[in-house]
Design a protein around this motif. Sequence first.
Motif, mmCIF file in Angstrom:
data_model
loop_
_atom_site.group_PDB
_atom_site.id
_atom_site.type_symbol
_atom_site.label_atom_id
_atom_site.label_comp_id
_atom_site.label_asym_id
_atom_site.label_seq_id
_atom_site.Cartn_x
_atom_site.Cartn_y
_atom_site.Cartn_z
ATOM 1 N N SER A 81 0.671 -0.765 0.208
ATOM 2 C CA SER A 81 0.013 -0.224 -0.060
ATOM 3 C C SER A 81 0.706 1.386 -0.065
ATOM 4 C CB SER A 81 -0.852 0.342 1.120
ATOM 5 O OG SER A 81 0.038 0.227 2.324
ATOM 6 N N LEU A 82 2.411 1.128 -0.026
ATOM 7 C CA LEU A 82 3.052 2.511 -0.250
ATOM 8 C C LEU A 82 2.800 3.479 -0.588
ATOM 9 C CD1 LEU A 82 4.831 3.772 2.154
ATOM 10 C CD2 LEU A 82 6.810 2.769 0.490
ATOM 11 N N PRO A 83 2.943 3.033 -2.433
ATOM 12 C CA PRO A 83 2.891 3.689 -3.665
ATOM 13 C C PRO A 83 1.783 5.052 -2.650
ATOM 14 C CG PRO A 83 3.115 1.586 -4.211
ATOM 15 C CD PRO A 83 3.147 1.941 -2.806
ATOM 16 N N ALA A 84 0.056 4.138 -2.704
ATOM 17 C CA ALA A 84 -0.616 4.925 -2.570
ATOM 18 C C ALA A 84 -0.607 5.627 -1.592
ATOM 19 C CB ALA A 84 -1.701 3.770 -2.457
ATOM 20 N N THR A 85 -0.334 5.330 -0.396
ATOM 21 C CA THR A 85 -0.089 5.946 0.772
ATOM 22 C C THR A 85 0.538 7.540 0.733
ATOM 23 O OG1 THR A 85 -0.159 4.113 1.990
ATOM 24 C CG2 THR A 85 0.479 6.123 3.352
ATOM 25 N N ILE A 86 1.972 6.826 0.097
ATOM 26 C CA ILE A 86 2.781 8.195 -0.446
ATOM 27 C C ILE A 86 1.783 9.004 -1.402
ATOM 28 C CG2 ILE A 86 4.756 9.754 -0.925
ATOM 29 C CD1 ILE A 86 5.061 7.939 1.489
ATOM 30 N N GLY A 87 1.090 8.472 -2.136
ATOM 31 C CA GLY A 87 0.411 9.937 -3.122
ATOM 32 C C GLY A 87 -0.624 10.547 -2.841
ATOM 33 N N ALA A 88 -1.715 10.000 -1.750
ATOM 34 C CA ALA A 88 -2.477 10.660 -0.789
ATOM 35 C C ALA A 88 -2.332 11.238 -0.418
ATOM 36 C CB ALA A 88 -3.558 9.488 0.048
ATOM 37 N N TRP A 89 -1.096 11.437 0.953
ATOM 38 C CA TRP A 89 0.126 11.992 1.291
ATOM 39 C C TRP A 89 0.174 13.245 0.753
ATOM 40 C CZ3 TRP A 89 5.393 12.359 1.945
ATOM 41 C CH2 TRP A 89 5.946 12.931 3.295
ATOM 42 N N LEU A 90 0.598 13.114 -0.327
ATOM 43 C CA LEU A 90 1.083 14.044 -1.143
ATOM 44 C C LEU A 90 0.126 14.914 -2.026
ATOM 45 C CD1 LEU A 90 4.369 13.006 -2.630
ATOM 46 C CD2 LEU A 90 4.354 14.719 -1.400
ATOM 47 N N ASP A 91 -1.203 14.784 -1.928
ATOM 48 C CA ASP A 91 -2.404 15.231 -2.521
ATOM 49 C C ASP A 91 -2.472 16.178 -1.581
ATOM 50 O OD1 ASP A 91 -2.353 14.062 -4.940
ATOM 51 O OD2 ASP A 91 -3.162 12.006 -4.843
ATOM 52 N N VAL B 295 9.641 19.128 -4.695
ATOM 53 C CA VAL B 295 9.113 17.239 -5.365
ATOM 54 C C VAL B 295 8.228 17.162 -6.525
ATOM 55 C CG1 VAL B 295 10.561 16.427 -3.165
ATOM 56 C CG2 VAL B 295 8.116 16.515 -3.191
ATOM 57 N N ASP B 296 7.964 16.218 -7.586
ATOM 58 C CA ASP B 296 6.617 15.675 -8.072
ATOM 59 C C ASP B 296 6.653 14.721 -7.652
ATOM 60 O OD1 ASP B 296 7.709 17.770 -9.480
ATOM 61 O OD2 ASP B 296 8.005 17.285 -11.031
ATOM 62 N N ARG B 297 4.985 14.617 -7.142
ATOM 63 C CA ARG B 297 4.274 13.765 -6.582
ATOM 64 C C ARG B 297 4.370 12.091 -7.604
ATOM 65 N NH1 ARG B 297 0.135 10.240 -7.305
ATOM 66 N NH2 ARG B 297 -1.389 9.382 -6.640
ATOM 67 N N ASP B 298 4.556 12.411 -8.725
ATOM 68 C CA ASP B 298 4.552 10.779 -9.569
ATOM 69 C C ASP B 298 6.378 10.234 -8.868
ATOM 70 O OD1 ASP B 298 5.481 13.047 -11.468
ATOM 71 O OD2 ASP B 298 5.506 12.012 -12.612
ATOM 72 N N VAL B 299 6.940 11.572 -9.057
ATOM 73 C CA VAL B 299 8.555 10.755 -8.860
ATOM 74 C C VAL B 299 8.458 10.391 -6.800
ATOM 75 C CG1 VAL B 299 11.124 11.651 -9.073
ATOM 76 C CG2 VAL B 299 9.569 12.431 -10.460
ATOM 77 N N MET B 300 8.079 11.033 -6.097
ATOM 78 C CA MET B 300 7.938 9.965 -5.199
ATOM 79 C C MET B 300 7.590 9.210 -4.982
ATOM 80 S SD MET B 300 10.140 12.057 -3.823
ATOM 81 C CE MET B 300 10.689 12.704 -5.173
ATOM 82 N N VAL B 301 5.843 8.352 -5.366
ATOM 83 C CA VAL B 301 5.896 7.093 -5.559
ATOM 84 C C VAL B 301 6.243 6.315 -6.471
ATOM 85 C CG1 VAL B 301 3.547 6.284 -7.166
ATOM 86 C CG2 VAL B 301 2.913 8.645 -5.156
ATOM 87 N N ALA B 302 6.676 6.950 -7.816
ATOM 88 C CA ALA B 302 7.836 6.029 -8.282
ATOM 89 C C ALA B 302 8.861 5.584 -7.407
ATOM 90 C CB ALA B 302 8.525 6.249 -9.626
ATOM 91 N N THR B 303 9.662 6.819 -6.659
ATOM 92 C CA THR B 303 11.088 5.942 -5.763
ATOM 93 C C THR B 303 10.088 5.129 -4.798
ATOM 94 O OG1 THR B 303 11.320 8.443 -6.178
ATOM 95 C CG2 THR B 303 12.492 7.179 -4.114
ATOM 96 N N VAL B 304 9.246 4.356 -4.293
ATOM 97 C CA VAL B 304 8.585 4.382 -3.449
ATOM 98 C C VAL B 304 8.095 2.199 -4.144
ATOM 99 C CG1 VAL B 304 8.884 5.828 -1.690
ATOM 100 C CG2 VAL B 304 6.371 4.630 -2.596
ATOM 101 N N GLN B 305 8.468 2.172 -5.824
ATOM 102 C CA GLN B 305 7.546 0.814 -6.180
ATOM 103 C C GLN B 305 7.951 -0.188 -5.679
ATOM 104 O OE1 GLN B 305 4.581 0.839 -7.887
ATOM 105 N NE2 GLN B 305 4.042 2.807 -7.827
ATOM 106 N N GLU B 306 9.541 0.076 -5.675
ATOM 107 C CA GLU B 306 10.384 -1.392 -4.958
ATOM 108 C C GLU B 306 10.028 -2.046 -3.608
ATOM 109 O OE1 GLU B 306 14.904 -1.336 -5.789
ATOM 110 O OE2 GLU B 306 14.070 0.634 -7.299
ATOM 111 N N ASN B 307 9.384 -0.559 -2.916
ATOM 112 C CA ASN B 307 10.098 -1.222 -1.127
ATOM 113 C C ASN B 307 8.191 -2.184 -1.738
ATOM 114 O OD1 ASN B 307 10.501 1.378 -1.257
ATOM 115 N ND2 ASN B 307 11.507 0.446 1.082
ATOM 116 N N ALA B 308 7.256 -1.596 -2.322
ATOM 117 C CA ALA B 308 5.932 -2.357 -2.182
ATOM 118 C C ALA B 308 5.791 -3.814 -2.688
ATOM 119 C CB ALA B 308 4.863 -1.813 -3.156
#
Length: 291
Positions: free
Chosen positions: A145-155, A195-208
């Motif tokens: 759930s981390l990418p979605a969580t980070i995206g929602a946080w930045l949103d 920072v840009d939202r999509d870059v931060m979400v991409a940064t945590v993709q591996e952790n998912a």
Amino acid sequence: MRTTTVEVTGEDEDGRPVRLFCTDTGGGGSDSDGSAAPLLLLHGLAGHCGEWDALAARFAATHRVVAFDARGSGASTRRPRDVSRAAHVRDVVEVAGRLGLPAGELVLVGQSMGGLTALLTAAAHPELVRALVLVEAGPGGPSPSLPATIGAWLDSWPVPFPDAGAAAAFFGGGAAGRAWAAGLVPGPGGLHPRVDRDVMVATVQENAHRDYWDAWDQVRCPVLVVRGGKGMLRQEEVDRMAGRPGATRIAVVPDAGHDVHLDDPAAVYGEMAAFLAEAGGGGDGARGSRG
């Protein structure tokens, strides 16, 4: 404190080289054989190297302290093509080399995602790292759930923020809130993220999709794990880390949250100074096992 920009491997979306903004206290003291270990500080996701200023100031008299804005963050290249963990590790190695930080003497210090980068660097490049400090960071996972969580946080950020005071309040107030606000820059209508939202979400993709216990098992240097009593690092993860063969020290800062280095830099300094004295990276003549 000096600032510099280091060009590293990789390109941004427009084909320009990736550049990393660095701060460097220079100099520093030395211990009895002239080798007080330099510190390289890595911030967490969506952060900036200025978060470390209070801690760097405490160590500046005895150590050279370097920090840099990770790719995709702060004053570094905002939209790099590669935001993988491997790219972040490569950045650490290249910054250390370009700034002349001696191999085998470096103390890597990282918070949250910066801590994971530090861990992976220590595992992949044992010849570089003398000691490792993980602040609210560990090898646990996966976290689907981390990418979605980070995206929602930045949103949820009310961009633009009208002023620094409003931004600091949004980020929880106190020293941590002010540090997060300091990472913003003026723009149309107020203050904007660097920072840009999509870059931060991409940064945590591996952790998912995976954990990093395999890398943890490859770390050979002494390790300090600093956990906030109100932070996000899980007790079961800490317990497993404490069971690692070799020198692993666990410290808890009771009233601190995930941003321990901001909530209580004095406590983090105290824990690190004691650890470095034991691990042989201090500036007071102390020498200990290098693991």
